[in-house]
Design a protein around this motif. Sequence first.
Motif, PDB file in Angstrom:
ATOM      1  N   THR A  58       0.837  -1.202   0.000  1.00 45.07           N
ATOM      2  CA  THR A  58       0.000   0.000   0.000  1.00 45.07           C
ATOM      3  C   THR A  58       0.870   1.250   0.000  1.00 45.07           C
ATOM      4  OG1 THR A  58      -1.784  -1.094   1.217  1.00 45.07           O
ATOM      5  CG2 THR A  58      -1.750   1.305   1.278  1.00 45.07           C
ATOM      6  N   ARG A  59       0.532   2.192  -0.871  1.00 42.69           N
ATOM      7  CA  ARG A  59       1.151   3.515  -0.844  1.00 42.69           C
ATOM      8  C   ARG A  59       0.083   4.498  -0.364  1.00 42.69           C
ATOM      9  NH1 ARG A  59       3.388   5.437  -6.319  1.00 42.69           N
ATOM     10  NH2 ARG A  59       1.202   5.897  -6.756  1.00 42.69           N
ATOM     11  N   PHE A  60       0.316   5.086   0.796  1.00 45.26           N
ATOM     12  CA  PHE A  60      -0.655   5.986   1.419  1.00 45.26           C
ATOM     13  C   PHE A  60      -0.212   7.413   1.181  1.00 45.26           C
ATOM     14  CE2 PHE A  60      -2.603   8.067   5.190  1.00 45.26           C
ATOM     15  CZ  PHE A  60      -3.920   7.688   4.972  1.00 45.26           C
ATOM     16  N   GLU A  61      -1.007   8.182   0.458  1.00 45.27           N
ATOM     17  CA  GLU A  61      -0.653   9.548   0.101  1.00 45.27           C
ATOM     18  C   GLU A  61      -1.544  10.539   0.834  1.00 45.27           C
ATOM     19  OE1 GLU A  61      -1.069   9.823  -4.101  1.00 45.27           O
ATOM     20  OE2 GLU A  61       0.645   8.518  -4.544  1.00 45.27           O
ATOM     21  N   GLY A  62      -0.946  11.599   1.346  1.00 43.96           N
ATOM     22  CA  GLY A  62      -1.709  12.638   2.020  1.00 43.96           C
ATOM     23  C   GLY A  62      -1.476  12.626   3.520  1.00 43.96           C
ATOM     24  N   GLU A  63      -1.898  13.688   4.172  1.00 40.75           N
ATOM     25  CA  GLU A  63      -1.718  13.820   5.611  1.00 40.75           C
ATOM     26  C   GLU A  63      -3.050  13.664   6.334  1.00 40.75           C
ATOM     27  OE1 GLU A  63       0.249  17.413   6.655  1.00 40.75           O
ATOM     28  OE2 GLU A  63       2.001  17.031   5.394  1.00 40.75           O
ATOM     29  N   LEU A  64      -2.999  12.989   7.479  1.00 41.78           N
ATOM     30  CA  LEU A  64      -4.208  12.808   8.266  1.00 41.78           C
ATOM     31  C   LEU A  64      -4.625  14.135   8.893  1.00 41.78           C
ATOM     32  CD1 LEU A  64      -3.411   9.443  10.089  1.00 41.78           C
ATOM     33  CD2 LEU A  64      -4.989   9.799   8.192  1.00 41.78           C
ATOM     34  N   PRO A  65      -5.909  14.436   8.903  1.00 39.05           N
ATOM     35  CA  PRO A  65      -6.380  15.679   9.517  1.00 39.05           C
ATOM     36  C   PRO A  65      -6.229  15.637  11.030  1.00 39.05           C
ATOM     37  CG  PRO A  65      -8.222  14.316   8.849  1.00 39.05           C
ATOM     38  CD  PRO A  65      -6.999  13.651   8.314  1.00 39.05           C
ATOM     39  N   ALA A  66      -6.166  16.806  11.643  1.00 43.14           N
ATOM     40  CA  ALA A  66      -5.965  16.883  13.097  1.00 43.14           C
ATOM     41  C   ALA A  66      -7.232  16.527  13.873  1.00 43.14           C
ATOM     42  CB  ALA A  66      -5.492  18.286  13.474  1.00 43.14           C
ATOM     43  N   GLY A  67      -8.393  16.934  13.385  1.00 42.24           N
ATOM     44  CA  GLY A  67      -9.639  16.709  14.098  1.00 42.24           C
ATOM     45  C   GLY A  67     -10.499  15.655  13.438  1.00 42.24           C
ATOM     46  N   PRO A  68     -11.692  15.417  13.998  1.00 37.98           N
ATOM     47  CA  PRO A  68     -12.585  14.413  13.418  1.00 37.98           C
ATOM     48  C   PRO A  68     -13.126  14.858  12.065  1.00 37.98           C
ATOM     49  CG  PRO A  68     -13.678  15.582  15.206  1.00 37.98           C
ATOM     50  CD  PRO A  68     -12.253  16.014  15.232  1.00 37.98           C
ATOM     51  N   VAL A  69     -13.244  13.919  11.145  1.00 38.30           N
ATOM     52  CA  VAL A  69     -13.741  14.181   9.801  1.00 38.30           C
ATOM     53  C   VAL A  69     -14.616  13.020   9.354  1.00 38.30           C
ATOM     54  CG1 VAL A  69     -11.707  15.545   9.153  1.00 38.30           C
ATOM     55  CG2 VAL A  69     -11.769  13.086   8.662  1.00 38.30           C
ATOM     56  N   LEU A  70     -15.293  13.236   8.245  1.00 35.60           N
ATOM     57  CA  LEU A  70     -16.008  12.166   7.568  1.00 35.60           C
ATOM     58  C   LEU A  70     -15.166  11.728   6.380  1.00 35.60           C
ATOM     59  CD1 LEU A  70     -18.437  10.355   6.947  1.00 35.60           C
ATOM     60  CD2 LEU A  70     -19.502  12.315   5.773  1.00 35.60           C
ATOM     61  N   TYR A  71     -14.591  10.536   6.466  1.00 36.98           N
ATOM     62  CA  TYR A  71     -13.846   9.981   5.338  1.00 36.98           C
ATOM     63  C   TYR A  71     -14.834   9.346   4.365  1.00 36.98           C
ATOM     64  CZ  TYR A  71      -9.600  10.371   8.209  1.00 36.98           C
ATOM     65  OH  TYR A  71      -8.559  10.832   8.985  1.00 36.98           O
ATOM     66  N   ALA A  72     -14.697   9.671   3.089  1.00 34.70           N
ATOM     67  CA  ALA A  72     -15.534   9.077   2.044  1.00 34.70           C
ATOM     68  C   ALA A  72     -14.602   8.370   1.069  1.00 34.70           C
ATOM     69  CB  ALA A  72     -16.340  10.153   1.325  1.00 34.70           C
ATOM     70  N   ALA A  73     -14.648   7.041   1.038  1.00 36.42           N
ATOM     71  CA  ALA A  73     -13.659   6.265   0.293  1.00 36.42           C
ATOM     72  C   ALA A  73     -14.275   5.498  -0.873  1.00 36.42           C
ATOM     73  CB  ALA A  73     -12.950   5.280   1.228  1.00 36.42           C
ATOM     74  N   LYS A  74     -13.492   5.358  -1.902  1.00 39.77           N
ATOM     75  CA  LYS A  74     -13.824   4.461  -3.011  1.00 39.77           C
ATOM     76  C   LYS A  74     -13.801   3.026  -2.470  1.00 39.77           C
ATOM     77  CE  LYS A  74     -14.462   3.653  -7.471  1.00 39.77           C
ATOM     78  NZ  LYS A  74     -15.661   4.146  -8.181  1.00 39.77           N
ATOM     79  N   HIS A  75     -14.583   2.140  -3.102  1.00 38.89           N
ATOM     80  CA  HIS A  75     -14.635   0.751  -2.625  1.00 38.89           C
ATOM     81  C   HIS A  75     -14.547  -0.188  -3.815  1.00 38.89           C
ATOM     82  CE1 HIS A  75     -15.231  -2.628  -0.192  1.00 38.89           C
ATOM     83  NE2 HIS A  75     -16.536  -2.595  -0.011  1.00 38.89           N
TER      84      HIS A  75
END
Length: 235
Positions: A58-75
């Motif tokens: 797995t190549r994980f790109e991007g930085e995790l946000p500091a606070g709570p968020v709604l992640y919307a992912a492809k499946h």
Amino acid sequence: MNALRSWLFRLVFYAGSVPIVLVVPIVALFGQRAMVPYAHLWSGYHRWAARALLGVRTRFEGELPAGPVLYAAKHEAMYETVELQPLLRGPAVVLKRELWNIPFWGWATRVYGAIPVDRDASAAALRQLVRDAKVAREAGRSVIVYPEGTRVPHGEAPPLRSGFAGLYKALGYPVVPIALDSGRLGLRAGTVTPGEVTMRLGAPIPPGLPRREIEARVHAAINALNARDASAGEA
């Protein structure tokens, strides 16, 4: 050779998962603080098996946000549902309600903090989804949803399910879209090709947008790697 590796992965991963799953009811007795890291232990076993036996990384790109968020992912495969949980630090996950009916496993998912969703998308089901989402919000926990509703072959981009907009409104969180390409390696099919799965976090989308706008922006963002692959094919 790829077919042999794929069958070996299934044998090793599922056989090794049996004792892990059998211990789940005991771990669940100690609550969410124990259940989340235990589930991530299983994810780590999956990652090892995928790398060692399938040659998939797995190549994980991007930085995790500091606070709570709604992640919307492809499946596109089961792969991302297992891999993303520890990578995103254990968000509450929106799951098909059918999984809650599995003996012991369903109870464990409730302890983990999963949010059930019905396929029929009735008004009552959507109201329940909103209520469950608010529980996660009160706990200050991020949530992950697969807004297209089901696994799709790489390159396909079905419309988002109706429940996504209600979830977005109820949480009041920024949305972080996640594009990925697990289906490109055949992880949804029977025979897997060795290679690298890209999981790319997009730029946060603010809360409070009209339904048509948030759905359009999320749909485009989670399918960004499809567009990239199409461009590469044309070139």
